[in-house]
Write an enzyme that holds these catalytic residues in place. Sequence first.
Site, PDB file in Angstrom:
ATOM      1  N   GLU A 119      -2.544   7.173   3.765  1.00  0.00           N
ATOM      2  CA  GLU A 119      -2.546   5.715   3.748  1.00  0.00           C
ATOM      3  C   GLU A 119      -3.066   5.224   5.093  1.00  0.00           C
ATOM      4  O   GLU A 119      -2.562   5.643   6.136  1.00  0.00           O
ATOM      5  CB  GLU A 119      -1.113   5.202   3.507  1.00  0.00           C
ATOM      6  CG  GLU A 119      -1.040   3.686   3.500  1.00  0.00           C
ATOM      7  CD  GLU A 119       0.391   3.141   3.516  1.00  0.00           C
ATOM      8  OE1 GLU A 119       1.342   3.901   3.271  1.00  0.00           O
ATOM      9  OE2 GLU A 119       0.527   1.943   3.803  1.00  0.00           O
ATOM     10  N   GLN A 121     -13.896  -9.007  -3.956  1.00  0.00           N
ATOM     11  CA  GLN A 121     -15.318  -8.691  -3.741  1.00  0.00           C
ATOM     12  C   GLN A 121     -15.629  -8.616  -2.250  1.00  0.00           C
ATOM     13  O   GLN A 121     -16.305  -7.696  -1.786  1.00  0.00           O
ATOM     14  CB  GLN A 121     -16.205  -9.750  -4.402  1.00  0.00           C
ATOM     15  CG  GLN A 121     -16.073  -9.809  -5.917  1.00  0.00           C
ATOM     16  CD  GLN A 121     -16.943 -10.918  -6.515  1.00  0.00           C
ATOM     17  OE1 GLN A 121     -18.061 -11.149  -6.062  1.00  0.00           O
ATOM     18  NE2 GLN A 121     -16.424 -11.606  -7.520  1.00  0.00           N
ATOM     19  N   HIS A 175      22.492   8.741  10.643  1.00  0.00           N
ATOM     20  CA  HIS A 175      21.927   7.762   9.705  1.00  0.00           C
ATOM     21  C   HIS A 175      21.731   8.412   8.337  1.00  0.00           C
ATOM     22  O   HIS A 175      20.631   8.896   8.041  1.00  0.00           O
ATOM     23  CB  HIS A 175      20.573   7.270  10.204  1.00  0.00           C
ATOM     24  CG  HIS A 175      20.632   6.468  11.457  1.00  0.00           C
ATOM     25  ND1 HIS A 175      20.574   5.098  11.461  1.00  0.00           N
ATOM     26  CD2 HIS A 175      20.774   6.845  12.752  1.00  0.00           C
ATOM     27  CE1 HIS A 175      20.651   4.659  12.708  1.00  0.00           C
ATOM     28  NE2 HIS A 175      20.771   5.697  13.508  1.00  0.00           N
ATOM     29  N   GLU A 200      26.692   1.214  27.149  1.00  0.00           N
ATOM     30  CA  GLU A 200      25.389   0.578  26.879  1.00  0.00           C
ATOM     31  C   GLU A 200      25.489  -0.916  27.206  1.00  0.00           C
ATOM     32  O   GLU A 200      24.507  -1.538  27.590  1.00  0.00           O
ATOM     33  CB  GLU A 200      25.006   0.783  25.401  1.00  0.00           C
ATOM     34  CG  GLU A 200      23.649   0.185  25.031  1.00  0.00           C
ATOM     35  CD  GLU A 200      23.241   0.405  23.585  1.00  0.00           C
ATOM     36  OE1 GLU A 200      24.049   0.936  22.790  1.00  0.00           O
ATOM     37  OE2 GLU A 200      22.094   0.056  23.245  1.00  0.00           O
ATOM     38  N   GLU A 203      21.275   7.061   5.613  1.00  0.00           N
ATOM     39  CA  GLU A 203      20.357   6.298   4.764  1.00  0.00           C
ATOM     40  C   GLU A 203      18.969   6.933   4.679  1.00  0.00           C
ATOM     41  O   GLU A 203      18.268   6.780   3.690  1.00  0.00           O
ATOM     42  CB  GLU A 203      20.238   4.842   5.256  1.00  0.00           C
ATOM     43  CG  GLU A 203      19.575   4.619   6.618  1.00  0.00           C
ATOM     44  CD  GLU A 203      20.544   4.717   7.803  1.00  0.00           C
ATOM     45  OE1 GLU A 203      21.611   5.342   7.646  1.00  0.00           O
ATOM     46  OE2 GLU A 203      20.206   4.185   8.883  1.00  0.00           O
ATOM     47  N   PRO A 261     -11.900 -12.782  -3.271  1.00  0.00           N
ATOM     48  CA  PRO A 261     -11.373 -12.053  -2.107  1.00  0.00           C
ATOM     49  C   PRO A 261     -11.541 -10.539  -2.252  1.00  0.00           C
ATOM     50  O   PRO A 261     -11.854  -9.850  -1.276  1.00  0.00           O
ATOM     51  CB  PRO A 261      -9.889 -12.447  -2.073  1.00  0.00           C
ATOM     52  CG  PRO A 261      -9.818 -13.754  -2.801  1.00  0.00           C
ATOM     53  CD  PRO A 261     -10.886 -13.695  -3.852  1.00  0.00           C
ATOM     54  N   CYS A 313      26.015   4.509  13.072  1.00  0.00           N
ATOM     55  CA  CYS A 313      25.543   4.602  14.447  1.00  0.00           C
ATOM     56  C   CYS A 313      26.220   3.551  15.324  1.00  0.00           C
ATOM     57  O   CYS A 313      27.401   3.698  15.614  1.00  0.00           O
ATOM     58  CB  CYS A 313      24.017   4.540  14.479  1.00  0.00           C
ATOM     59  SG  CYS A 313      23.352   5.378  15.942  1.00  0.00           S
ATOM     60  N   LYS A 360       0.832  -1.205   0.000  1.00  0.00           N
ATOM     61  CA  LYS A 360       0.000   0.000   0.000  1.00  0.00           C
ATOM     62  C   LYS A 360       0.866   1.254   0.000  1.00  0.00           C
ATOM     63  O   LYS A 360       0.576   2.234  -0.681  1.00  0.00           O
ATOM     64  CB  LYS A 360      -0.841   0.004   1.281  1.00  0.00           C
ATOM     65  CG  LYS A 360      -2.311   0.157   1.042  1.00  0.00           C
ATOM     66  CD  LYS A 360      -3.065   0.238   2.359  1.00  0.00           C
ATOM     67  CE  LYS A 360      -2.642  -0.836   3.321  1.00  0.00           C
ATOM     68  NZ  LYS A 360      -2.813  -0.564   4.715  1.00  0.00           N
ATOM     69  N   GLY A 361       1.949   1.183   0.791  1.00  0.00           N
ATOM     70  CA  GLY A 361       2.858   2.332   0.882  1.00  0.00           C
ATOM     71  C   GLY A 361       3.472   2.657  -0.474  1.00  0.00           C
ATOM     72  O   GLY A 361       3.635   3.827  -0.827  1.00  0.00           O
TER      73      GLY A 361
HETATM   74  N1  GLN Z   1      22.489   1.804  20.685  1.00  0.00           N
HETATM   75  C1  GLN Z   1      23.283   2.902  20.267  1.00  0.00           C
HETATM   76  C2  GLN Z   1      22.887   4.201  20.939  1.00  0.00           C
HETATM   77  O1  GLN Z   1      21.828   4.304  21.461  1.00  0.00           O
HETATM   78  C3  GLN Z   1      23.243   3.048  18.757  1.00  0.00           C
HETATM   79  C4  GLN Z   1      21.908   3.390  18.220  1.00  0.00           C
HETATM   80  C5  GLN Z   1      21.759   3.155  16.745  1.00  0.00           C
HETATM   81  O2  GLN Z   1      22.533   2.419  16.147  1.00  0.00           O
HETATM   82  N2  GLN Z   1      20.730   3.733  16.130  1.00  0.00           N
HETATM   83  O3  GLN Z   1      23.637   5.149  20.927  1.00  0.00           O
END
Ligand code: GLN
Length: 531
Positions: free
Chosen positions: A142, A194, A508, A406, A510, A192, A382, A18-19
């Site tokens: 959507e 219908q 990020h 962490e 991306e 389906p 990240c 759908k997206g």
């Molecule tokens: N867990 C890591 C942090 O919180 C990296 C987070 C991530 O990769 N988006 O900093």
Amino acid sequence: MDSKYIFVTGGVASSLGKGIIAASLGKLLKARGLRVTIQKFDPYINIDPGTLNPYEHGECYVTEDGAETDLDLGHYERFLGIHTTKANNVTTGKVYHTVITKEREGAYLGKTVQIVPHITDEIKRRMLLLGNTGDYDVIITEVGGTVGDMESQPFLEAIRQLQWEMAEEDLMCIHLTLVPYLAAAGELKTKPTQHSVQALQKAGVHPDIIVCRTEKELSADIRRKMALFCNVKPGRVIQSIDSWSIYQVPLNMEAEGLDRMVCEHLGLNISEPNLEALKAFLERLRNPEAKINIALVGKYVELQDAYKSIEEALVHAGAACHVKVIVHRIHSEFLDQSNVADKLKDMKGVLVAPGFGERGLEGKIVAIRYAREQGLPFFGICLGMQMAVVEIARDLLGWADAASTELNAQTSHPVIDLMEEQKSTTIKGGTMRLGAYECELVPDSLAYRIYGKELIAERHRHRYEFNGKYLPDFESVGLKASGRNPRTGLVEIVELPSHPFFIGVQFHPEYKSTPEAPSPIFKAFVQACKQ
Ligand code: GLN
């Protein structure tokens, strides 16, 4: 012109795309010169998908303004080349939160607060919100989930009400269904669809166009039959046939006349879409000069959508570099010193993925060490960048227990540590460092050569950061901090100038990559892998 509203619902099954259909229609309307945005309404009670793990919901997409959203917003941004915002992703959780907060404030003046009209009024307010800004000619909405789900009923009820409240030429509904092919019977089945349209009409919503996902061509006969049984105008049943690339779908929808039908219905008399840039991208995508293997090292290898934006960014970068990138997802949990050479031997580069938590971390470090020692292009995003810092601390600085706090709060070398502002945070939802922040690049660095300018902005989603107190130590072994936040000094990019291509970024990139404007750093990485 008043804004026009298009609602996209889905039936028969989930995951029909759908997206992609919503984004393809958005692309076609934008290519006709209209100002278009797309929003997604999700039926779950979570306020946003930020607290959902990828097994539940695939990737969490982050917008410029720091909203943690459904991954479909990534498709909207990639197809349309627009930025979405917090307002573009609404969940049942957000709707109820607003209504309940208002109730506590006494805003309902003693009335009984009910799903109809209070919840549906809040849904309608949010459905019309982006239209009220005056920034858009067309708002595509959507609706998540599948028609017939208990959870999406209030959304459909809101659309039903809007169908009566608005002029016919200001609103329309598109319903996406599946027409399965039964191999044993050698037939495409319309039943389906219908049933799905019946369920929609039971909710009082009337579809104007039906788009059918199918693996085989729909004949004119089948289309006529479905139009008749599903109560839409003849010709308003179109197919969305399985395609070699999602970026081909806008062209398929154009060939089926989707944008033309929409313009007719909404009374939009405008020029044909200009799709030249998309076509040029598809041409490059279809005719690569070579294939290259790139390892994507992470712990969600079995999930198709966990690294959606990263995989799309590699597709964009590949097309820009005239190569087909074959992504090999390598499970970091099962990667160790004994098998790393074998698993990575055919790879031209290593991308270490973002993530949270301990599982698979040591494998990421092993992959990074291999790439560093073998001179293989390395790109860490990240958590991938953070683990590169840990790897170098352990191996080049000799700090055997170096870690991110962490994962090991007791480490004697907390080279990655919780950000100061995070220390007082106890609530998990929406409290990370989120959205776009500026980053200043050091001239004469790989990062600077990649971006070609001093100041960039990329999106973030993290709680931990490079521990600045160790920077002189890292510099002494050749790791350079080539990008920093101009306000706080936070290290956003590290690189190894002695290596052919070794870069880690706290952000990020991306999320901002599109077919027509690939991310510079993904492109540089793929280019390095190609050489
Ligand atoms: N867990 C890591 C942090 O919180 C990296 C987070 C991530 O990769 N988006 O900093």
